[in-house]
Design a protein around this motif. Sequence first.
Motif, PDB file in Angstrom:
ATOM      1  N   THR A   1      -1.377  51.699  29.774  1.00 18.13           N
ATOM      2  CA  THR A   1      -0.706  50.866  30.778  1.00 18.13           C
ATOM      3  C   THR A   1       0.715  51.357  31.003  1.00 18.13           C
ATOM      4  N   PHE A   2       1.391  51.682  29.905  1.00 14.13           N
ATOM      5  CA  PHE A   2       2.762  52.219  29.995  1.00 14.13           C
ATOM      6  C   PHE A   2       2.777  53.502  30.817  1.00 14.13           C
ATOM      7  N   LEU A   3       1.828  54.410  30.577  1.00 13.24           N
ATOM      8  CA  LEU A   3       1.773  55.681  31.302  1.00 13.24           C
ATOM      9  C   LEU A   3       1.522  55.464  32.794  1.00 13.24           C
ATOM     10  N   PHE A   4       0.626  54.543  33.133  1.00 16.17           N
ATOM     11  CA  PHE A   4       0.325  54.291  34.544  1.00 16.17           C
ATOM     12  C   PHE A   4       1.528  53.709  35.285  1.00 16.17           C
TER      13      PHE A   4
ATOM     14  N   GLU B   1     -12.754  53.787  47.905  1.00 15.68           N
ATOM     15  CA  GLU B   1     -12.885  53.952  49.359  1.00 15.68           C
ATOM     16  C   GLU B   1     -11.715  53.309  50.110  1.00 15.68           C
ATOM     17  N   LYS B   2     -10.939  52.509  49.384  1.00 18.74           N
ATOM     18  CA  LYS B   2      -9.878  51.743  50.032  1.00 18.74           C
ATOM     19  C   LYS B   2      -8.483  52.067  49.493  1.00 18.74           C
ATOM     20  N   TYR B   3      -8.398  52.388  48.193  1.00 21.14           N
ATOM     21  CA  TYR B   3      -7.098  52.607  47.572  1.00 21.14           C
ATOM     22  C   TYR B   3      -7.029  53.929  46.805  1.00 21.14           C
ATOM     23  N   HIS B   4      -5.801  54.421  46.645  1.00 19.43           N
ATOM     24  CA  HIS B   4      -5.570  55.567  45.764  1.00 19.43           C
ATOM     25  C   HIS B   4      -5.832  55.098  44.328  1.00 19.43           C
ATOM     26  N   PRO B   5      -6.467  55.932  43.474  1.00 18.54           N
ATOM     27  CA  PRO B   5      -6.791  55.519  42.100  1.00 18.54           C
ATOM     28  C   PRO B   5      -5.609  54.927  41.329  1.00 18.54           C
ATOM     29  N   PHE B   6      -4.418  55.533  41.446  1.00 18.54           N
ATOM     30  CA  PHE B   6      -3.258  55.019  40.713  1.00 18.54           C
ATOM     31  C   PHE B   6      -2.882  53.618  41.175  1.00 18.54           C
ATOM     32  N   THR B   7      -3.176  53.312  42.435  1.00 14.36           N
ATOM     33  CA  THR B   7      -2.816  52.004  42.976  1.00 14.36           C
ATOM     34  C   THR B   7      -3.538  50.880  42.255  1.00 14.36           C
ATOM     35  N   PHE B   8      -4.845  51.066  42.006  1.00 11.98           N
ATOM     36  CA  PHE B   8      -5.576  49.973  41.353  1.00 11.98           C
ATOM     37  C   PHE B   8      -5.664  50.130  39.836  1.00 11.98           C
ATOM     38  N   LEU B   9      -5.583  51.353  39.317  1.00 13.57           N
ATOM     39  CA  LEU B   9      -5.709  51.542  37.868  1.00 13.57           C
ATOM     40  C   LEU B   9      -4.553  50.918  37.090  1.00 13.57           C
ATOM     41  N   LYS B  10      -3.350  50.951  37.646  1.00 13.72           N
ATOM     42  CA  LYS B  10      -2.216  50.347  36.936  1.00 13.72           C
ATOM     43  C   LYS B  10      -2.432  48.836  36.785  1.00 13.72           C
TER      44      LYS B  10
ATOM     45  N   LEU C   1      -5.538  47.367  36.862  1.00 11.14           N
ATOM     46  CA  LEU C   1      -6.699  47.191  35.994  1.00 11.14           C
ATOM     47  C   LEU C   1      -6.284  47.221  34.529  1.00 11.14           C
ATOM     48  N   PHE C   2      -5.423  48.157  34.169  1.00 11.97           N
ATOM     49  CA  PHE C   2      -4.995  48.263  32.776  1.00 11.97           C
ATOM     50  C   PHE C   2      -4.044  47.141  32.388  1.00 11.97           C
ATOM     51  N   LEU C   3      -3.227  46.684  33.310  1.00 13.63           N
ATOM     52  CA  LEU C   3      -2.348  45.555  33.015  1.00 13.63           C
ATOM     53  C   LEU C   3      -3.178  44.304  32.740  1.00 13.63           C
ATOM     54  N   PHE C   4      -4.194  44.040  33.591  1.00 17.39           N
ATOM     55  CA  PHE C   4      -5.087  42.909  33.365  1.00 17.39           C
ATOM     56  C   PHE C   4      -5.832  43.078  32.033  1.00 17.39           C
ATOM     57  N   GLY C   5      -6.315  44.307  31.773  1.00 14.35           N
ATOM     58  CA  GLY C   5      -7.035  44.569  30.533  1.00 14.35           C
ATOM     59  C   GLY C   5      -6.171  44.337  29.316  1.00 14.35           C
ATOM     60  N   LEU C   6      -4.907  44.736  29.402  1.00 12.84           N
ATOM     61  CA  LEU C   6      -3.967  44.542  28.299  1.00 12.84           C
ATOM     62  C   LEU C   6      -3.782  43.059  27.999  1.00 12.84           C
ATOM     63  N   ILE C   7      -3.611  42.272  29.057  1.00 12.64           N
ATOM     64  CA  ILE C   7      -3.424  40.825  28.890  1.00 12.64           C
ATOM     65  C   ILE C   7      -4.673  40.184  28.279  1.00 12.64           C
ATOM     66  N   LEU C   8      -5.842  40.580  28.764  1.00 11.40           N
ATOM     67  CA  LEU C   8      -7.095  39.973  28.315  1.00 11.40           C
ATOM     68  C   LEU C   8      -7.469  40.347  26.877  1.00 11.40           C
ATOM     69  N   THR C   9      -7.095  41.541  26.427  1.00 13.72           N
ATOM     70  CA  THR C   9      -7.499  41.989  25.086  1.00 13.72           C
ATOM     71  C   THR C   9      -6.460  41.694  24.004  1.00 13.72           C
ATOM     72  N   THR C  10      -5.261  41.306  24.402  1.00 10.88           N
ATOM     73  CA  THR C  10      -4.220  41.015  23.408  1.00 10.88           C
ATOM     74  C   THR C  10      -4.650  39.977  22.362  1.00 10.88           C
ATOM     75  N   PRO C  11      -5.311  38.875  22.762  1.00  8.02           N
ATOM     76  CA  PRO C  11      -5.744  37.899  21.738  1.00  8.02           C
ATOM     77  C   PRO C  11      -6.716  38.476  20.717  1.00  8.02           C
ATOM     78  N   PHE C  12      -7.484  39.493  21.089  1.00 12.11           N
ATOM     79  CA  PHE C  12      -8.459  40.082  20.178  1.00 12.11           C
ATOM     80  C   PHE C  12      -7.836  41.062  19.180  1.00 12.11           C
ATOM     81  N   GLY C  13      -6.778  41.741  19.602  1.00 15.56           N
ATOM     82  CA  GLY C  13      -6.296  42.839  18.767  1.00 15.56           C
ATOM     83  C   GLY C  13      -4.909  42.748  18.178  1.00 15.56           C
ATOM     84  N   TYR C  14      -4.124  41.716  18.536  1.00 18.06           N
ATOM     85  CA  TYR C  14      -2.725  41.730  18.106  1.00 18.06           C
ATOM     86  C   TYR C  14      -2.563  41.636  16.590  1.00 18.06           C
ATOM     87  N   LYS C  15      -3.430  40.888  15.900  1.00 17.56           N
ATOM     88  CA  LYS C  15      -3.326  40.785  14.440  1.00 17.56           C
ATOM     89  C   LYS C  15      -3.630  42.121  13.771  1.00 17.56           C
TER      90      LYS C  15
END
Length: 298
Positions: free
Chosen positions: A48-51, A178-187, A189-203
């Motif tokens: 996420t940081f890299l994107f 077909e609609k967006y540049h990959p970097f536009t949506f991947l940043k 996607l990873f931000l949402f993924g980071l938020i959603l997985t934090t409860p599972f992995g922070y400990k």
Amino acid sequence: MNKRILALIAAFLVQVFYGLNFTFANDVIDGGYIKPFGFILLRLIGTTFLFWIFDFLVPKQKIAKKDFLLFLAASVFGMCINMLSFFKGLEYTTPIHASVIMTITPIMVLILSSMYLKEKISKTNVLGVFIGLAGAIILSVYGKSTNPGDNILLGNLLIIINAVSFSIYLIIIKKLTEKYHPFTFLKWLFLFGLILTTPFGYKEVLAVEWHTFPNYIWFAFSFVIVFATYGTYVLNPLALTQLRASTVSTFVYIQPVIAAIFALILGSDHLNLVKVIAAILIFLGVYLVTKKPKPITT
């Protein structure tokens, strides 16, 4: 060099990075350096940081509000379920098992394409589905590991869930490319993924003892984040801009070859008759699934 050739190279590199990823990730997890969910969270933090830090390199695009729901769905299947099940599966199974099972991805993509993209499936394709699944079942039920801590059945089941989830992700992002540049949506996607997985992995992240990492583990950890995550998630949508989802998914056949050779070289896994037979069935099934039906002549 034309865009299609570049897309094919991108699809090939994705599978090379994934093939190496099986051993690198497995060594970090089995070595007890980072637990699976903690590894996922660190993987998402780094990527996420890299994107976001390289966001300035991409022309700005306005995102339609209705598409954010699609972004969220892609994040759930492509980052959360996909990564969590993959790394947890690697804790219980072996690199060769995991890479062979991942070859069912084209089967899943074909099925989902017929449902979502309304593509036709022939009888040969259906036969291929059953043969491929038979190979996966044999590998899961009869495959054995030399590691006493492994649970092959559970691990392989999680890798199957990972393959299905990744297949759904490919179908979703095909629409987005077909609609967006990959970097536009991947940043996003990873931000949402980071938020959603934090409860599972922070400990598990807090429990990591960084000072115990030898040089090899640092390299393996860095490879998973930079190449097997950031690199693959950039290259996949770039490939999809020129290729069909089913075409991109067939490149997964390369994974077992890369994973097996690398795992055998490093001594992280071994071959036996069950793995060979299961692999043959899965490859045969995948071949039949991706075989185009002959045109009807009169």
